[in-house]
Design a protein around this motif. Sequence first.
Motif, mmCIF file in Angstrom:
data_model
loop_
_atom_site.group_PDB
_atom_site.id
_atom_site.type_symbol
_atom_site.label_atom_id
_atom_site.label_comp_id
_atom_site.label_asym_id
_atom_site.label_seq_id
_atom_site.Cartn_x
_atom_site.Cartn_y
_atom_site.Cartn_z
ATOM 1 N N MET A 1 -44.887 21.210 70.841
ATOM 2 C CA MET A 1 -46.191 21.545 70.566
ATOM 3 C C MET A 1 -45.545 22.449 70.150
ATOM 4 N N SER A 2 -45.793 23.717 69.155
ATOM 5 C CA SER A 2 -45.336 25.658 68.778
ATOM 6 C C SER A 2 -46.082 26.267 69.860
ATOM 7 N N THR A 3 -45.651 27.311 70.010
ATOM 8 C CA THR A 3 -46.774 27.877 70.804
ATOM 9 C C THR A 3 -47.817 28.403 69.891
ATOM 10 N N ALA A 4 -47.999 28.461 68.810
ATOM 11 C CA ALA A 4 -49.312 28.589 68.255
ATOM 12 C C ALA A 4 -50.378 27.797 68.395
ATOM 13 N N THR A 5 -50.007 26.759 68.214
ATOM 14 C CA THR A 5 -50.657 25.274 68.796
ATOM 15 C C THR A 5 -51.102 25.419 70.239
ATOM 16 N N SER A 6 -50.211 25.809 71.279
ATOM 17 C CA SER A 6 -50.648 25.523 72.525
ATOM 18 C C SER A 6 -51.324 26.962 72.951
ATOM 19 N N THR A 7 -51.316 27.632 72.152
ATOM 20 C CA THR A 7 -52.131 28.996 72.314
ATOM 21 C C THR A 7 -53.449 28.296 72.032
ATOM 22 N N LYS A 8 -53.814 27.870 70.773
ATOM 23 C CA LYS A 8 -55.118 27.393 70.371
ATOM 24 C C LYS A 8 -55.470 26.599 70.885
ATOM 25 N N VAL A 9 -54.872 26.002 71.175
ATOM 26 C CA VAL A 9 -55.079 24.564 71.899
ATOM 27 C C VAL A 9 -55.790 25.459 73.808
ATOM 28 N N LEU A 10 -55.171 26.094 74.317
ATOM 29 C CA LEU A 10 -55.459 27.507 75.585
ATOM 30 C C LEU A 10 -57.020 27.912 74.973
ATOM 31 N N SER A 11 -56.975 28.046 74.230
ATOM 32 C CA SER A 11 -58.060 28.991 73.639
ATOM 33 C C SER A 11 -58.956 28.411 73.899
ATOM 34 N N LEU A 12 -58.980 27.155 73.199
ATOM 35 C CA LEU A 12 -60.500 25.882 72.668
ATOM 36 C C LEU A 12 -61.151 25.544 74.492
ATOM 37 N N TYR A 13 -59.732 25.238 75.083
ATOM 38 C CA TYR A 13 -60.090 24.935 76.806
ATOM 39 C C TYR A 13 -61.163 25.562 77.452
ATOM 40 N N ARG A 14 -60.366 27.126 77.036
ATOM 41 C CA ARG A 14 -60.877 28.592 78.256
ATOM 42 C C ARG A 14 -62.713 28.163 77.362
ATOM 43 N N ASN A 15 -62.702 28.522 75.986
ATOM 44 C CA ASN A 15 -64.664 28.401 75.506
ATOM 45 C C ASN A 15 -65.130 27.354 75.927
ATOM 46 N N PHE A 16 -64.997 26.243 76.032
ATOM 47 C CA PHE A 16 -64.938 25.308 76.086
ATOM 48 C C PHE A 16 -65.912 25.254 77.804
ATOM 49 N N ILE A 17 -64.750 25.556 78.487
ATOM 50 C CA ILE A 17 -65.744 25.625 79.791
ATOM 51 C C ILE A 17 -66.346 26.946 80.211
ATOM 52 N N ARG A 18 -65.845 27.914 78.907
ATOM 53 C CA ARG A 18 -67.519 29.391 79.516
ATOM 54 C C ARG A 18 -68.767 29.077 78.848
ATOM 55 N N HIS A 19 -68.492 28.390 78.098
ATOM 56 C CA HIS A 19 -69.302 27.941 77.349
ATOM 57 C C HIS A 19 -70.012 26.575 77.849
ATOM 58 N N GLY A 20 -69.609 25.776 78.307
ATOM 59 C CA GLY A 20 -70.156 24.870 79.581
ATOM 60 C C GLY A 20 -70.785 25.537 80.224
ATOM 61 N N HIS A 21 -70.343 25.958 80.610
ATOM 62 C CA HIS A 21 -71.438 27.093 82.389
ATOM 63 C C HIS A 21 -72.143 27.010 81.952
ATOM 64 N N LYS A 22 -72.695 27.551 80.589
ATOM 65 C CA LYS A 22 -73.625 28.538 80.548
ATOM 66 C C LYS A 22 -75.304 27.784 80.149
ATOM 67 N N PHE A 23 -75.307 26.711 80.206
ATOM 68 C CA PHE A 23 -75.858 25.545 80.309
ATOM 69 C C PHE A 23 -76.718 26.171 81.421
ATOM 70 N N SER A 24 -78.898 25.795 81.167
ATOM 71 C CA SER A 24 -78.940 26.512 82.667
ATOM 72 C C SER A 24 -78.849 25.271 83.404
ATOM 73 N N SER A 25 -79.157 24.120 82.415
ATOM 74 C CA SER A 25 -79.405 22.484 83.585
ATOM 75 C C SER A 25 -78.462 22.760 84.508
ATOM 76 N N TYR A 26 -78.548 22.206 85.400
ATOM 77 C CA TYR A 26 -77.118 21.384 85.633
ATOM 78 C C TYR A 26 -76.540 19.882 85.427
ATOM 79 N N ASN A 27 -77.508 19.411 85.554
ATOM 80 C CA ASN A 27 -76.843 17.613 84.305
ATOM 81 C C ASN A 27 -75.699 18.207 83.361
ATOM 82 N N PHE A 28 -76.454 19.177 82.380
ATOM 83 C CA PHE A 28 -75.909 19.436 80.708
ATOM 84 C C PHE A 28 -74.587 20.033 81.180
#
Length: 89
Positions: free
Chosen positions: A1-28
């Motif tokens: 995997m190229s550096t640009a691709t791995s950077t993109k994947v890492l950025s997507l992963y971080r955004n998923f975790i960051r926005h996932g923590h914004k749900f007000s419901s514990y279950n979601f």
Amino acid sequence: MSTATSTKVLSLYRNFIRHGHKFSSYNFRDYTVRRSRDAFRSNMTETSKDKIASFIAKAEQDLAIVKRQAAISQMYTNGEHLVVEAPKH
């Protein structure tokens, strides 16, 4: 995997975790974070450029959904927390 691709994947992963923590419901919140981690870990060893590109495209669509749903969740929060949640100080 190229550096640009791995950077993109890492950025997507971080955004998923960051926005996932914004749900007000514990279950979601718990489901979104757990499901995101599982999805990225299961595709971690993929080497095919075509499959990686399709995974990235799918992840970008799913991230848009998570962002939208997290924003809606914050609008309609009731302020009550479940017993399993750590108290916020």
